[in-house]
Design a protein around this motif. Structure first.
Motif, PDB file in Angstrom:
ATOM      1  N   SER A 371       0.979  -1.190   0.019  1.00  0.00           N
ATOM      2  CA  SER A 371       0.094   0.012  -0.161  1.00  0.00           C
ATOM      3  C   SER A 371       0.790   1.366  -0.194  1.00  0.00           C
ATOM      4  O   SER A 371       0.514   2.470  -0.537  1.00  0.00           O
ATOM      5  CB  SER A 371      -0.772   0.011   1.066  1.00  0.00           C
ATOM      6  N   VAL A 375       0.623   4.199  -2.965  1.00  0.00           N
ATOM      7  CA  VAL A 375       0.575   5.643  -2.566  1.00  0.00           C
ATOM      8  C   VAL A 375       1.674   6.486  -2.921  1.00  0.00           C
ATOM      9  O   VAL A 375       1.434   7.521  -3.730  1.00  0.00           O
ATOM     10  CB  VAL A 375       0.344   5.641  -1.151  1.00  0.00           C
ATOM     11  N   VAL A 382      -4.112   9.572  -4.998  1.00  0.00           N
ATOM     12  CA  VAL A 382      -4.478   9.775  -3.765  1.00  0.00           C
ATOM     13  C   VAL A 382      -4.993  11.189  -3.528  1.00  0.00           C
ATOM     14  O   VAL A 382      -5.809  11.316  -2.650  1.00  0.00           O
ATOM     15  CB  VAL A 382      -2.870   9.763  -3.142  1.00  0.00           C
ATOM     16  N   PHE A 446      -2.516   5.523   3.480  1.00  0.00           N
ATOM     17  CA  PHE A 446      -3.283   6.813   3.121  1.00  0.00           C
ATOM     18  C   PHE A 446      -3.568   7.803   3.877  1.00  0.00           C
ATOM     19  O   PHE A 446      -3.151   9.078   3.642  1.00  0.00           O
ATOM     20  CB  PHE A 446      -4.527   6.175   2.556  1.00  0.00           C
ATOM     21  N   ALA A 453      -8.964   7.916   5.180  1.00  0.00           N
ATOM     22  CA  ALA A 453      -9.026   6.445   5.235  1.00  0.00           C
ATOM     23  C   ALA A 453      -9.251   5.858   6.519  1.00  0.00           C
ATOM     24  O   ALA A 453      -8.754   6.500   7.597  1.00  0.00           O
ATOM     25  CB  ALA A 453      -7.336   6.069   4.789  1.00  0.00           C
TER      26      ALA A 453
END
Length: 536
Positions: A371, A375, A382, A446, A453
């Motif tokens: 992840s 990002v 994003v 995030f 998030a």
């Protein structure tokens, strides 16, 4: 509002009739209807269709079987991880959803084989245990050697003098546990005095064990490396998880000799034998394979938005697992929740206003690497995220959602939750504005980048003891009624977030002073992912 029924003071109507007349008056009926409208929102046909599809045509059991029973655990860099990536892409394409595997890095390739551990002296017995992830394989008939335990030494100099004694031996590096019964079992059956005595003994042993490592000058990570360099035949440990028959299974630190984990029961038996001078010997056969450098992937699927295709609602779950069990509740359940939610949305809500994207991340277990890479690689996504919904911590129904430090999260999360059926919504505690998550699971990747998030946090079901990173994290531990509830919740939240006419606010709270430092707390920094793992 005043209601007049034309009754004089002398009227002697029965009380029940008077109440009936009052309740049936137009003004009272109108007020009742208005109140019902306020407390019972109008039914939403999309929400109703989501619930119906999830309950009458659920695919959760078949998804879990295919992923957990057939493919199995998904250690980063293993063939099973790549098999799972490819399986998910084909599933999504079969549902008419665009999907792809997106490379984010490389990892040491390794595949678990069979493990066979036996006591061969002073008697013969099969032992319950397994090699740890990335442990070297054994050759031929395996490794057979006598066991020994760590000594009590005065200091690191004394330990260095003792260290040559490990040559050709299998060294036991875990503390001997005074009991194999979890505390809740003691609380149910033991006398108070007996329970307190056991806890005091365990505390004393734990402190003595920590002191032993301090005196030796090593940690649980560096000691196996030192033993390997000194010529040990292998490392034997038992990482008990404080429950009946359950151990944590992580990774080895040795590069040439095997590292195995034994059940508490067998480890304790062998430890007692060593201490009593019985000189137990065991044989270890570990048939793993080294596969060189392997590419690593995130699996991405999306339903393109019809009005705002460049704004995103993201469903999030990590795909990888440790491999002591099959990674059922960490994070097979989160994975199938997101897959089922996407399947339902494609069928019920095929033309969302915003793009609905799902990310199945790799190498979460080694530091949110998949992840964090996404990002870092996709700033254009994003910066246009409406919301991220991440589910990770077990099979239980969602019972907590935090605002993660976003000042206005209460507004939009509250509006979206209002569409969720009461039976699913009411048990959920919300915490607004909350504090930003700095780690723990993929939503934190995030949050660090400033995107709203949220973790859909689950009811425990003894997750921390019995299934989190353990040899018992298997299909049979899944509670499908709770998982189905989570799929409904996720699909509705994604639908509501997609339809919301307002873009979500990213305004952050002013963080409080850190009580440990006396300085203002800071928002979590965006961390660099590890893109080459296990290769040093």
């Amino acid at each position: 509002m005043k209601t007049t029924l034309g009754l004089g003071k002398s009227s002697q109507l029965p009380k029940a009739l008077l109440v009936a007349l009052l309740l049936s008056s137009p003004a009272v009926v109108q007020a009742q209807n208005a109140n019902q409208t306020q407390t019972q929102p109008a039914k939403n046909p999309v929400v109703e269709a989501i619930v119906k599809e999830a309950t009458q045509n659920s695919q959760l059991e078949s998804l879990a079987h295919e992923l957990l029973d057939v493919i199995g655990p998904r250690l980063v860099g293993s063939p099973e991880m790549k098999q799972a990536n490819d399986w998910a892409v084909e599933k999504y394409k079969g549902w008419g959803i665009m999907a792809r595997n997106e490379k984010w890095g490389e990892w040491r390739g390794w595949q678990r084989g069979t493990s066979q551990i036996e006591m061969v002296s002073p008697r013969v017995r099969s032992l319950e245990g397994t090699q740890l992830a990335w442990s070297p394989a054994t050759k031929g008939k395996g490794v057979t050697a006598e066991l020994m335990v760590l000594p009590d030494v005065q200091d690191s100099v004394s330990f260095q003098k003792w260290l040559p004694n490990v040559k050709g031996k299998l060294v036991m590096v875990s503390m001997y546990q005074p009991t194999g019964r979890p505390d809740y079992n003691w609380q149910e059956f033991a006398t108070k005095e007996s329970f307190e005595k056991m806890k005091a003994q365990r505390t004393a042993q734990t402190e003595a064990w920590r002191d032993k490592f301090t005196k030796m000058g090593y940690t649980s990570r560096t000691l196996p490396v030192a033993l390997e360099k000194a010529g040990a035949a292998g490392v034997v440990m038992s990482n008990w998880s404080a429950g009946f028959g359950v151990n944590k299974i992580f990774n080895a630190y040795t590069k040439k000799i095997p590292t195995v984990d034994l059940s508490l029961e067998d480890y304790g038996m062998l430890y007692r034998m060593v201490e009593a001078g019985d000189k137990p010997r065991i044989n270890i056969k570990a048939n793993s394979k080294e596969l060189g450098v392997q590419p690593t992937f995130n699996t991405i699927a999306e339903i393109k938005g019809s009005e705002k295709p460049n704004e995103y609602v993201i469903l999030s779950a990590h795909f990888d697992s440790w491999d002591g069990g099959t990674g059922a509740t960490d994070n097979g359940t989160g994975t199938i929740v997101m897959m089922e939610a996407m399947r339902i949305l494609k069928k019920i809500y095929p033309n969302p206003k915003r793009t609905i994207l799902v990310g199945h991340w790799g190498s979460e277990e080694q530091g949110l690497n998949g992840s964090r890479s996404f990002v870092e690689d996709h700033p254009e996504i994003v910066q246009n995220i409406q919301a991220v919904f991440n589910q990770d911590n077990g099979t239980g129904r969602v019972v907590n959602i935090s605002g993660q430090g976003f000042l206005h999260a209460y507004d939009y999360i509250g509006r979206w939750l209002s569409a969720v059926p009461a039976s699913i919504r009411q048990p959920i505690e919300t915490n607004f504005p909350g504090m930003p998550g700095g780690g723990g699971s993929d939503h934190a990747s995030f949050v660090a980048a400033g995107a709203p998030a949220f973790s859909l946090s689950s009811l425990s079901w003894s997750y921390g003891t019995y299934t989190w990173h353990t040899n018992r994290d298997t299909y049979d531990k899944i509670v499908f009624d709770d998982v189905r509830s989570n799929a409904i919740l996720t699909a509705i939240l994604a639908y509501m977030a997609s339809e919301d006419p307002v873009k979500t606010s990213r305004e952050r709270i002013v963080l409080p002073v850190n009580p440990r430092t006396g300085q203002p707390s800071t928002w979590p920094a965006q961390s660099k992912p590890t893109r080459k793992g296990g290769l040093e």
